[in-house]
Enzyme design. Structure first.
Site, mmCIF file in Angstrom:
data_model
loop_
_atom_site.group_PDB
_atom_site.id
_atom_site.type_symbol
_atom_site.label_atom_id
_atom_site.label_comp_id
_atom_site.label_asym_id
_atom_site.label_seq_id
_atom_site.Cartn_x
_atom_site.Cartn_y
_atom_site.Cartn_z
ATOM 1 N N ASP A 124 -28.589 -33.807 15.859
ATOM 2 C CA ASP A 124 -29.162 -33.146 14.680
ATOM 3 C C ASP A 124 -30.675 -32.928 14.866
ATOM 4 O O ASP A 124 -31.323 -32.307 14.033
ATOM 5 C CB ASP A 124 -28.896 -34.022 13.443
ATOM 6 C CG ASP A 124 -29.056 -33.275 12.133
ATOM 7 O OD1 ASP A 124 -28.924 -32.035 12.129
ATOM 8 O OD2 ASP A 124 -29.320 -33.919 11.098
ATOM 9 N N GLN B 138 -26.470 -38.247 7.649
ATOM 10 C CA GLN B 138 -26.555 -37.230 6.588
ATOM 11 C C GLN B 138 -27.771 -37.522 5.707
ATOM 12 O O GLN B 138 -27.935 -38.642 5.213
ATOM 13 C CB GLN B 138 -25.265 -37.247 5.759
ATOM 14 C CG GLN B 138 -25.212 -36.182 4.694
ATOM 15 C CD GLN B 138 -25.235 -34.754 5.263
ATOM 16 O OE1 GLN B 138 -24.542 -34.455 6.227
ATOM 17 N NE2 GLN B 138 -26.064 -33.892 4.681
ATOM 18 N N LYS C 198 -18.308 -30.700 7.705
ATOM 19 C CA LYS C 198 -18.561 -30.951 9.134
ATOM 20 C C LYS C 198 -17.322 -31.536 9.797
ATOM 21 O O LYS C 198 -16.968 -31.162 10.925
ATOM 22 C CB LYS C 198 -19.776 -31.880 9.292
ATOM 23 C CG LYS C 198 -21.082 -31.146 9.015
ATOM 24 C CD LYS C 198 -22.264 -32.068 8.796
ATOM 25 C CE LYS C 198 -23.459 -31.249 8.326
ATOM 26 N NZ LYS C 198 -24.536 -32.047 7.734
#
Ligand code: NAP
Length: 287
Positions: free
Chosen positions: A121, A98, A54
């Site tokens: 996200d 994450q 990323k």
């Protein structure tokens, strides 16, 4: 019949190029790069690899990235505290926690500490509600990536029967919300579904989001169906038995190179959306 392969890498690259153009415009207008902050807890090697990918993608698209690493012994309160700091930091546009987080951490509490305006996200309850009600907000990245793929290949959704196998909070469940909003007739399957082959056989569009190598047998697929395989299992194996499924489907995603590349592309696009909305004091795009 041999299915047309849906090229997720090419579609993702096009989206990344568009995001790169928007990132350059943002930097010219605001004198700083749009910024994604990533919070990584512990030392799961796969998570470290994803975060490196990323970071690399951000750099290539002209976004800045910040990395916030916390030790695996960090408490839920410590991780929440870090996320709250990022939520109020004016130079941070998007926040990615994450996942999976270590089992000792209350993942839901950490996600809810992300302010919805930076939830690029799409993991907060507010973002889920935005997907369910078609309100402004961020979609979960992999589901949004799947919708983008379906639209790029002009797959009609209204009135067609879509079967989603898997109902996780980050993938199957929010994907169903996005599909329903497009008037598909939706069936969810999960680990307690007793007649999976029969349900799959009725799907005009099948989306596998399970994490079990080749659970879906090719001979279950209805001839002409569209098959999207979001599964990613060790050895680059999807959730669908590709060899047989690709002789029956009309369109199919490969693994790798199908759904996978879409997730990061959507994450970066949504970071630009967040930066733009915050800098120009406008509403987020609607789902
Ligand atoms: P997850 O949280 O483990 O959820 C798996 C889902 O599959 C659950 O809803 C589970 O049902 C269901 N399931 C398990 N066994 C089943 C069976 N035998 N029959 C029918 N359903 C079954 O997984 P996830 O995070 O959603 O990920 C799913 C897959 O997508 C994984 O391979 C993952 O690597 C991949 N993935 C890819 C991306 C990407 O960027 N491409 C992103 C995220 C995930 P229950 O709810 O009843 O337990």
């Amino acid at each position: 019949m041999s299915a047309t392969v849906m090229d997720g890498t090419a579609v993702a690259n096009e989206l990344l190029r568009d995001t790169g153009r928007r990132a350059a415009e943002f930097e010219r207008a605001h004198g700083r790069k749009a910024t994604l902050a990533t919070v990584l807890v512990g030392d799961n090697p796969a998570s470290h690899t994803y975060v490196r990918m990323k970071t690399h993608r951000c750099r290539r698209a002209g976004l800045a990235s910040q990395r916030h690493d916390l030790a695996s012994e960090a408490t839920t309160a410590q991780v929440v505290d870090r996320v709250q700091q990022l939520s109020t930091d004016p130079v941070v546009d998007g926040i990615l926690v994450q996942h999976p987080l270590p089992a000792s951490i209350d993942q839901r509490r950490v996600f809810e500490a992300i302010t919805p305006a930076k939830d690029v996200d799409g993991v907060t309850s507010a973002s889920f509600a935005a997907m369910a009600f078609g309100q402004p907000g961020f979609a979960s990245c992999t589901p949004a990536g799947i919708m983008h793929l379906l639209d790029t290949y002009n797959v009609p959704l209204a009135g067609r029967h879509t079967v989603v196998v898997g109902r996780s909070p980050i993938l199957g469940k929010p994907l169903g919300m996005l599909l329903l909003a497009r008037d598909t007739t939706l069936t969810y399957c999960h680990s307690k579904t007793t007649d999976l082959p029969d349900v799959v056989a009725r799907a005009d569009i099948l989306i596998a989001a399970v994490g079990r190598p080749e659970l879906i047998r090719g001979e279950w697929i209805k001839p002409g169906a569209v098959v999207i395989d979001a599964g990613y299992n060790p050895g680059n194996i999807g959730d669908v038995d590709y060899d047989t499924a690709s002789t029956r489907a009309s369109l199919i995603t490969p693994v790798p190179g199908g759904v996978g590349p879409m997730t990061i592309a959507v994450l970066l696009a949504q970071t630009l959306d967040a930066a733009h909305a915050a800098a120009n004091k406008v509403r987020l795009p609607s789902n």
